[in-house]
Design an enzyme around this catalytic site. Structure first.
Site, PDB file in Angstrom:
ATOM      1  CG  ASP A  80      19.767  33.294  73.107  1.00  0.00           C
ATOM      2  OD1 ASP A  80      20.373  34.372  72.713  1.00  0.00           O
ATOM      3  OD2 ASP A  80      19.544  32.313  72.468  1.00  0.00           O
ATOM      4  NE  ARG A 128      28.153  38.957  67.766  1.00  0.00           N
ATOM      5  CZ  ARG A 128      27.467  38.168  67.792  1.00  0.00           C
ATOM      6  NH1 ARG A 128      26.221  38.164  66.911  1.00  0.00           N
ATOM      7  NH2 ARG A 128      27.519  37.059  68.686  1.00  0.00           N
ATOM      8  NE  ARG A 145      15.780  36.764  63.269  1.00  0.00           N
ATOM      9  CZ  ARG A 145      14.740  36.473  63.678  1.00  0.00           C
ATOM     10  NH1 ARG A 145      13.845  37.199  63.355  1.00  0.00           N
ATOM     11  NH2 ARG A 145      14.419  35.259  63.629  1.00  0.00           N
ATOM     12  NE  ARG A 151      22.330  35.023  62.149  1.00  0.00           N
ATOM     13  CZ  ARG A 151      22.304  35.789  63.265  1.00  0.00           C
ATOM     14  NH1 ARG A 151      23.370  36.668  63.736  1.00  0.00           N
ATOM     15  NH2 ARG A 151      21.094  35.772  63.827  1.00  0.00           N
ATOM     16  CB  CYS A 238      19.237  39.238  76.052  1.00  0.00           C
ATOM     17  SG  CYS A 238      17.707  38.968  75.417  1.00  0.00           S
TER      18      CYS A 238
END
Length: 316
Positions: A80, A128, A145, A151, A238
Site C-alpha cells: 500500500d 488482478r 471493496r 469480500r 500502487c
C-alpha cells in the site's frame, strides 16, 4: 519505561498485523500500546480505491499521526505504500515476508480453471482484473471493496462466484482454510511488496528506529526494494496493472536476486512480461533496469491502453 505508541487502522487485518509487530517488539523487551487511527479509506467503503487515491489512502492518515507525534511507529501492508518518498518518515523495518501469492476463494471449492464461463469474480485491484482477463477464461470480473470478511461473505452468500485476495492477509487472519486455490505467480504475479509489512518511524526518532530495526529481514527488504524501484521507475501507482516478484535464490556464486514483472493493459487485452537477475545488494538498481527494459518495450503505452473506456477510467 515509556510505551511505544503503534498506530494502526481499525480493520481486523490491520489490527492483526500491528499486533504481530507489537508482540515481536515486546519479545525484545519493549512496552507497546496500539493507537487506532481512522483513514479516508475506512470511512468511505463504496468509492473505488482508484478514485480515492489508490491504496495509499490507507497510509496517509497513519503518516500524519506519525509526523504529528501522536504515534511513534506505524505498520502498513507494504504493497500500500506510495513509491514517492515522504521525508518525514523512514522505513525502519521490513519483517520476514508472508506468502506473496494471490488466493482464490470460490463457491463449491472450485479452482480458477473449474469456474464456468460467465462466473463472477470479485476484486478491487486493476492488476488482478487485468491478469484474470488475460487468462481468457471468459470470467466476469466485478469491482469489490470492503474488508476481508465483507469480500468472503460475497461468495458465501452467493452474490459472487469467487473473490481473489492476498494469501498473506488470509493467513494472518486465520482464514486460509477457505482458500480453494493458491494462484501460481506464473498465472498471476502479485503486487510489488505483497505479503510484506512496512514499519515506519519519524526520521528524527533514532530511539524508536533502533528498537524497530531488530525486526528487519534483509532478504525481505532486498526483494521489496527491487519491486518498488521497478514500480517507481514505471511511474505507476500502487493501483496500476503492474505485478512484480523478487526472490532470493542460490546462484553459482552465492545468493542472487531474481526479479520478474508484468505490465498489463487495464482491460487485459495484452501484456508485457520480463525478468532479470542481479544481487541482493544491487536490489534497487535491478528494479530500475527491469523497469527501463519494460519501458523500452512499450510498457507506458500499454498501461493506458484499453478497448473498454470504463476499464480505462477505473484504472486512472
Amino acid at each position: 519505561m515509556t510505551a511505544l505508541r503503534l498506530g494502526t487502522r481499525r480493520s481486523a487485518l490491520a489490527t492483526t498485523q500491528s499486533t504481530w509487530v507489537a508482540d515481536r517488539l515486546r519479545a525484545h523487551g519493549h512496552d507497546v500500546e496500539l493507537v487506532e487511527v481512522r483513514t479516508e479509506g475506512d470511512r468511505d467503503r463504496t468509492t473505488p480505491l482508484a478514485q480515492l487515491g489508490g491504496t495509499g489512502v490507507f497510509v496517509s492518515a497513519l503518516r500524519e499521526a506519525l509526523a504529528e507525534g501522536r504515534v511513534d511507529l506505524a505498520v502498513h501492508s507494504l504493497k500500500d505504500l506510495p513509491t514517492a518518498p515522504d521525508p518525514r518518515v523512514a522505513l525502519a523495518a521490513v519483517p520476514a515476508r508472508e506468502d506473496v501469492r494471490d488466493a482464490l476463494v470460490a463457491r463449491d471449492g472450485l479452482t480458477l480453471g473449474e469456474l464456468p464461463a460467465g462466473a463472477t469474480v470479485g476484486t478491487g485491484s486493476p492488476r488482478r482484473r487485468a491478469q484474470l482477463e488475460l487468462l481468457g477464461l471468459g470470467l466476469e470480473v466485478a469491482d469489490l471493496r470492503g474488508n476481508v470478511d465483507t469480500r468472503l461473505a460475497a461468495v458465501h452468500e452467493g452474490r459472487l462466484d469467487a473473490v481473489v485476495l492476498a494469501a498473506a492477509g488470509l493467513r494472518r487472519l486465520g482464514r486460509d482454510a477457505e482458500v480453494t486455490e493458491m494462484l501460481d505467480p506464473i498465472q498471476m504475479l502479485p503486487a510489488p511488496g505483497q505479503g510484506a509489512l512496512a514499519v515506519e518511524v519519524r526520521t528524527d526518532d533514532d530511539a524508536t528506529a533502533a528498537a524497530v530495526a531488530a525486526l528487519d529481514d534483509p532478504d525481505a527488504r532486498a526483494c521489496v526494494t527491487a519491486e518498488r524501484a521497478l514500480l517507481a521507475e514505471l511511474e505507476a501507482g500502487c493501483s496500476a496493472p503492474v505485478g512484480a516478484l523478487a526472490e532470493v535464490v542460490l546462484g553459482v556464486e552465492g545468493d542472487e536476486l531474481s526479479l520478474r514483472a508484468v505490465v498489463a493493459a487495464p482491460d487485459g487485452s495484452s501484456d508485457l512480461r520480463r525478468s532479470l537477475t542481479g544481487t541482493p545488494a544491487g536490489a534497487h538498481d535491478l528494479g530500475l533496469r527491469l523497469a527501463r527494459l519494460l519501458l523500452e518495450d512499450g510498457a507506458a503505452d500499454l498501461m493506458t491502453t484499453s478497448t473498454d473506456p470504463a476499464v480505462t477510467e477505473r484504472a486512472q
